[in-house]
Design an enzyme around this catalytic site. Structure first.
Site, PDB file in Angstrom:
ATOM      1  N   ASP A  82      -3.214   2.245  -5.905  1.00  0.00           N
ATOM      2  CA  ASP A  82      -1.923   2.226  -5.193  1.00  0.00           C
ATOM      3  C   ASP A  82      -1.820   1.069  -4.213  1.00  0.00           C
ATOM      4  OD1 ASP A  82      -3.709   3.156  -3.209  1.00  0.00           O
ATOM      5  OD2 ASP A  82      -2.080   4.187  -2.193  1.00  0.00           O
ATOM      6  N   GLU A  83      -2.551   0.006  -4.456  1.00  0.00           N
ATOM      7  CA  GLU A  83      -2.633  -1.071  -3.473  1.00  0.00           C
ATOM      8  C   GLU A  83      -2.777  -2.408  -4.178  1.00  0.00           C
ATOM      9  OE1 GLU A  83      -5.861  -1.841  -0.186  1.00  0.00           O
ATOM     10  OE2 GLU A  83      -5.681   0.294  -0.604  1.00  0.00           O
ATOM     11  N   ASP A 118       0.859  -1.183   0.000  1.00  0.00           N
ATOM     12  CA  ASP A 118       0.000   0.000   0.000  1.00  0.00           C
ATOM     13  C   ASP A 118       0.897   1.235   0.000  1.00  0.00           C
ATOM     14  OD1 ASP A 118      -2.030   1.808   0.217  1.00  0.00           O
ATOM     15  OD2 ASP A 118      -2.549   1.314   2.293  1.00  0.00           O
ATOM     16  N   MET A 119       0.798   2.032  -1.043  1.00  0.00           N
ATOM     17  CA  MET A 119       1.634   3.229  -1.127  1.00  0.00           C
ATOM     18  C   MET A 119       1.210   4.227  -0.051  1.00  0.00           C
ATOM     19  SD  MET A 119       3.639   2.445  -3.577  1.00  0.00           S
ATOM     20  CE  MET A 119       4.433   3.970  -4.080  1.00  0.00           C
TER      21      MET A 119
HETATM   22 MG   LIG Z   1      -2.334   3.989  -0.040  1.00  0.00          MG
END
Ligand SMILES: [Mg+2]
Length: 404
Positions: free
Chosen positions: A104-105, A8-9
């Protein structure tokens, strides 16, 4: 033994803005739009902004009240999508089994690429390091025996964290967690549980399946297993579609050049809009035709560049039609598809850097759809400004306009 990773960013949109504008570093960044925008909400807040209590989905006006000196930026989705594509490409170098959860995950199945949790932990470090050096961004990761636990784990030490939950640690971890950590539990359900005196996963574990069902509906039965560390859901990579196409079987045999070309244009439009929806372009155009004697023929052409636009698909379909044994029909069925698919990234509008001197095919194709995008955008703006008609088309303005 299954080993599942979750990446996860950290504050993804805000982190990209800071990376690309280093003068923003250390400042409270709120991505979502200007605070004056009606109905605007926070899309992502940097960690500095979160210290003021700013959260995703909060109205921009509220965020502005909490932090009037914050830096409010518009959402630049094409740029974030481009970084997301780089991220997923990078992840695919570590394992082919990737399930995107959002921009983003993602879940990663590490079972086949790591022999045990020790190796998986080293792999997770390597992934985080690759993200740092190649994207200049940070990610948090969880590694656990299943998706439920990996998702929880990635969130435990944000930002730039890594939490590994080995099978023997599962119970210990779950029994320490507050309800807020239960992935999938909405705010309303959480409040309902809290009113019933349930504040932690340990409290939830005292309930029977039937009690959980009564409190949480059918999901409650699943929760009974999840909070005991049981989650067999596989990591499923969507896998790119091999081709995108449509075909029509005609109620009456199709004949006559006009009608045939009409149907080809309709097919081209449908295929093109499907490609646009899925952000894909392709290089191989395939025309399929079935005659009244049920004989079926296909003709295809592979291009040196990728395309997705209806007018190009139509032009190629017309060429392929001429290569069929009987271009004039009558046809029982016509189909058009595009294979050799690649992700298509919308090019930024009005990009000064685009080389205009090159006239090779890929540039021509890209410039052409840039123009389509631009025309669509100008039309939207004209409409927004109350202009009725005429809206502009690609033929406008006439060439002479460019000259003064
Ligand atoms: Mg994130």
């Amino acid at each position: 033994m299954r080993i599942i990773g979750h990446v996860d960013m950290d504050a993804f949109f805000a982190a990209i803005e800071v990376r690309d504008h280093p003068e923003l570093r250390g400042k409270p960044i709120i991505v979502g739009g200007r605070p004056g925008e009606p109905r605007g909400v926070v899309s992502t807040a940097s960690y500095e902004a979160r210290r003021y209590g700013i959260r995703s989905a909060m109205p921009l006006a509220t965020a502005f009240r909490l932090c009037p000196r914050g830096i409010f930026l518009p959402v630049d989705m094409p740029r974030y999508v481009a970084v997301s594509q780089q991220l997923f490409h990078l992840l695919s170098e570590f394992t082919p089994l990737i399930e995107p959860v959002s921009i983003d995950e993602a879940f990663l199945d590490l079972s086949d690429v790591a022999a045990d949790f020790g190796e998986a932990e080293r792999l997770a470090h390597a992934i985080k390091e690759a993200i740092k050096t190649r994207l200049q961004l940070t990610a948090s990761m969880g590694v656990a025996p299943n998706k439920f636990l990996a998702k929880i784990a990635s969130d435990l030490q944000k930002p730039d964290g890594l939490t590994v939950v080995r099978p023997q640690d599962v119970d210990n971890l779950l029994l320490q967690l507050p309800l807020e950590r239960l992935w999938g539990l909405g705010v309303k359900s959480r409040e309902r549980l809290q009113r019933a005196g349930i504040h932690s996963i340990a409290d939830l574990r005292l309930l029977s399946r039937a009690q959980l069902r009564a409190l949480l509906g059918s999901w409650g039965e699943e929760v009974y297993d999840l909070i005991r560390g049981i989650d067999e859901r596989p990591v499923t990579s969507p896998g790119p579609a091999k081709s995108v196409g449509r075909e029509f079987t005609f109620p009456e045999d199709l004949a006559g050049s006009d009608r045939i070309h009409q149907e080809l244009a309709r097919l081209a439009r449908l295929v093109s809009s499907r490609l646009a929806e899925t952000c894909q372009a392709g290089r191989t155009v395939i025309l399929k035709a079935r005659y009244t004697d049920f004989s079926t023929h296909t003709r295809s052409r592979t291009l040196p560049y990728s395309l997705w636009q209806a007018h190009e698909l139509y032009r190629l379909a017309c060429d392929l039609l001429q290569q069929l044994p009987q271009p004039t029909g009558p046809f029982r069925l016509l189909g058009l598809s595009l294979a050799g698919l690649v992700p298509y990234r919308q090019l930024p509008l009005l990009d000064e850097e685009l080389p205009v001197t090159r006239t090779d095919q890929p540039q021509v194709a890209h410039r052409s759809d840039r123009l389509d995008d631009l025309v669509a955008r100008i039309n939207r703006q004209l409409k927004g400004a109350g202009e009725e008609t005429p809206l502009i088309s690609r033929g406008w303005p006439p060439r002479s306009y460019h000259r003064y």
